[in-house]
Design an enzyme around this catalytic site. Structure first.
Site, PDB file in Angstrom:
ATOM      1  N   HIS A   1       0.812  -1.220   0.000  1.00 29.12           N
ATOM      2  CA  HIS A   1       0.000   0.000   0.000  1.00 29.12           C
ATOM      3  C   HIS A   1       0.842   1.264   0.000  1.00 29.12           C
ATOM      4  CE1 HIS A   1      -3.635  -2.425   1.670  1.00 29.12           C
ATOM      5  NE2 HIS A   1      -3.515  -2.514   0.347  1.00 29.12           N
TER       6      HIS A   1
ATOM      7  N   HIS B   1      -8.362  -7.436  -7.951  1.00 32.74           N
ATOM      8  CA  HIS B   1      -8.799  -8.296  -6.841  1.00 32.74           C
ATOM      9  C   HIS B   1      -8.997  -7.400  -5.622  1.00 32.74           C
ATOM     10  CE1 HIS B   1      -6.768 -10.994  -9.653  1.00 32.74           C
ATOM     11  NE2 HIS B   1      -7.504 -11.969  -9.158  1.00 32.74           N
TER      12      HIS B   1
ATOM     13  N   SER C   1      -6.713  -1.435  -0.440  1.00 28.05           N
ATOM     14  CA  SER C   1      -6.256  -0.742  -1.643  1.00 28.05           C
ATOM     15  C   SER C   1      -7.354   0.052  -2.357  1.00 28.05           C
ATOM     16  CB  SER C   1      -5.595  -1.729  -2.610  1.00 28.05           C
ATOM     17  OG  SER C   1      -6.445  -2.803  -2.928  1.00 28.05           O
TER      18      SER C   1
ATOM     19  N   GLU D   1     -14.153  -7.678  -8.042  1.00 26.62           N
ATOM     20  CA  GLU D   1     -14.208  -8.580  -6.891  1.00 26.62           C
ATOM     21  C   GLU D   1     -15.180  -9.710  -7.225  1.00 26.62           C
ATOM     22  OE1 GLU D   1     -14.000 -10.814  -3.859  1.00 26.62           O
ATOM     23  OE2 GLU D   1     -12.621  -9.132  -4.037  1.00 26.62           O
TER      24      GLU D   1
ATOM     25  N   GLY E   1     -11.174 -10.451 -12.187  1.00 23.90           N
ATOM     26  CA  GLY E   1     -10.375  -9.310 -12.582  1.00 23.90           C
ATOM     27  C   GLY E   1      -9.433  -9.572 -13.739  1.00 23.90           C
TER      28      GLY E   1
ATOM     29  N   ASP F   1      -3.306  -8.321  -7.631  1.00 25.04           N
ATOM     30  CA  ASP F   1      -2.953  -8.926  -6.343  1.00 25.04           C
ATOM     31  C   ASP F   1      -3.877 -10.116  -6.076  1.00 25.04           C
ATOM     32  OD1 ASP F   1      -2.224  -9.450  -3.724  1.00 25.04           O
ATOM     33  OD2 ASP F   1      -3.357  -7.781  -2.888  1.00 25.04           O
TER      34      ASP F   1
END
Length: 278
Positions: free
Chosen positions: A18, A41, A98, A116, A142, A162
């Protein structure tokens, strides 16, 4: 059971990821033209963390909690800490993931799309983002959704990839997603997170990625355990394709400070420059 990021939210890898995300977005915002941000994600966007709560293991106590307890000196770490500290209440923390960090960093001229797969998680993310403009949440894979967005009309973009890595296939899917994204939009800034378990495996994966593209590739490694141990997660690996100007220079300072704040005697860090020979 489907992966839920709440079990690992705020751990050392999250902090590593982050801080870099905010640095990249700040660097891209130095140009006035708008951009597209994509999180493949995304998760639910926020996580309520409490000491001793069985639903949220103490991983965050070894990550963001340490940063909150000991103020850092580097501006990159301070910016992240100041944002996260807003959610601190006594010993508990409403931790921003995020999507919320990115949405806060983006400007009115920018757009964001968050993917998601879990409907419940996506629904919660919509609620916490519902007052923000130019933001869309999609219940979809994603990796597949990213393809339809590139190249963006803005001709500037940043993608955070991610995946949960519940399956070994995620490593291959990540490699394929990078290759496909660069074919569609070669100047895209791609931020990739990978779990660092065995160093030899990471090095092989990175070598394959660098061999597959002519674009600059920067990698940052942060480990809490020796990179040849059999711990579930030894460290955090971040890879940036097309790193913005001065991001690498900044990492040379803030990543070692982060290691010193979070790690013990077995911890370490390394920066693999985007300019290193292939």
């Amino acid at each position: 059971m489907k992966y839920r990021h709440q079990y690992h939210a705020g751990n050392f890898a999250d902090v590593h990821k982050h801080v870099l995300l905010l640095e990249v977005l700040a660097a891209l915002a130095r140009k006035d033209k708008g951009m597209l941000f994509v999180d493949t994600h995304a998760g639910r966007g926020e996580y309520d963390l409490h000491p001793g709560d069985a639903a949220h293991p103490a991983e965050w106590q070894g990550g963001v909690a340490k940063l909150l307890a000991t103020p850092p000196t580097h501006p990159a770490l301070t910016r992240y800490r100041d944002i996260i500290a807003v959610g601190a209440h006594g010993g508990s923390l409403n931790y921003r993931g995020s999507p919320l960090l990115a949405a806060q960093a983006l400007r009115a001229v920018d757009r964001a799309v968050f993917f998601e797969t879990q409907r419940e998680e996506a629904g919660h993310l919509r609620k916490v983002l519902d007052e923000r403009q130019r933001v869309r949440v999609e219940v979809a894979d994603g990796f597949a959704g990213l393809r339809a967005l590139l190249p963006p009309p803005e001709r500037r973009g940043c993608v955070l990839i991610d995946p949960p890595y519940e399956e070994r296939a995620d490593f291959a899917r990540l490699h394929g997603a990078v290759k496909d994204a660069l074919q569609r939009f070669e100047s895209a800034v791609l931020i990739l997170w990978l779990p660092l378990k065995l160093r030899t495996e990471f090095d092989a994966w990175l070598a394959g990625l660098r061999a597959a593209t002519a674009r600059p590739v920067l990698a940052s490694l942060l480990w809490m355990h020796p990179t040849d141990s059999r711990a579930a997660l030894n460290g955090s690996g971040l890879v940036v394709v097309n790193p913005p100007y001065q991001v690498e220079e900044g990492m040379r300072d803030w990543v070692p400070e982060l290691r010193a704040l979070l790690g013990g005697v077995q911890s370490g860090c390394e920066l693999l420059s985007a300019s290193e020979p292939r």
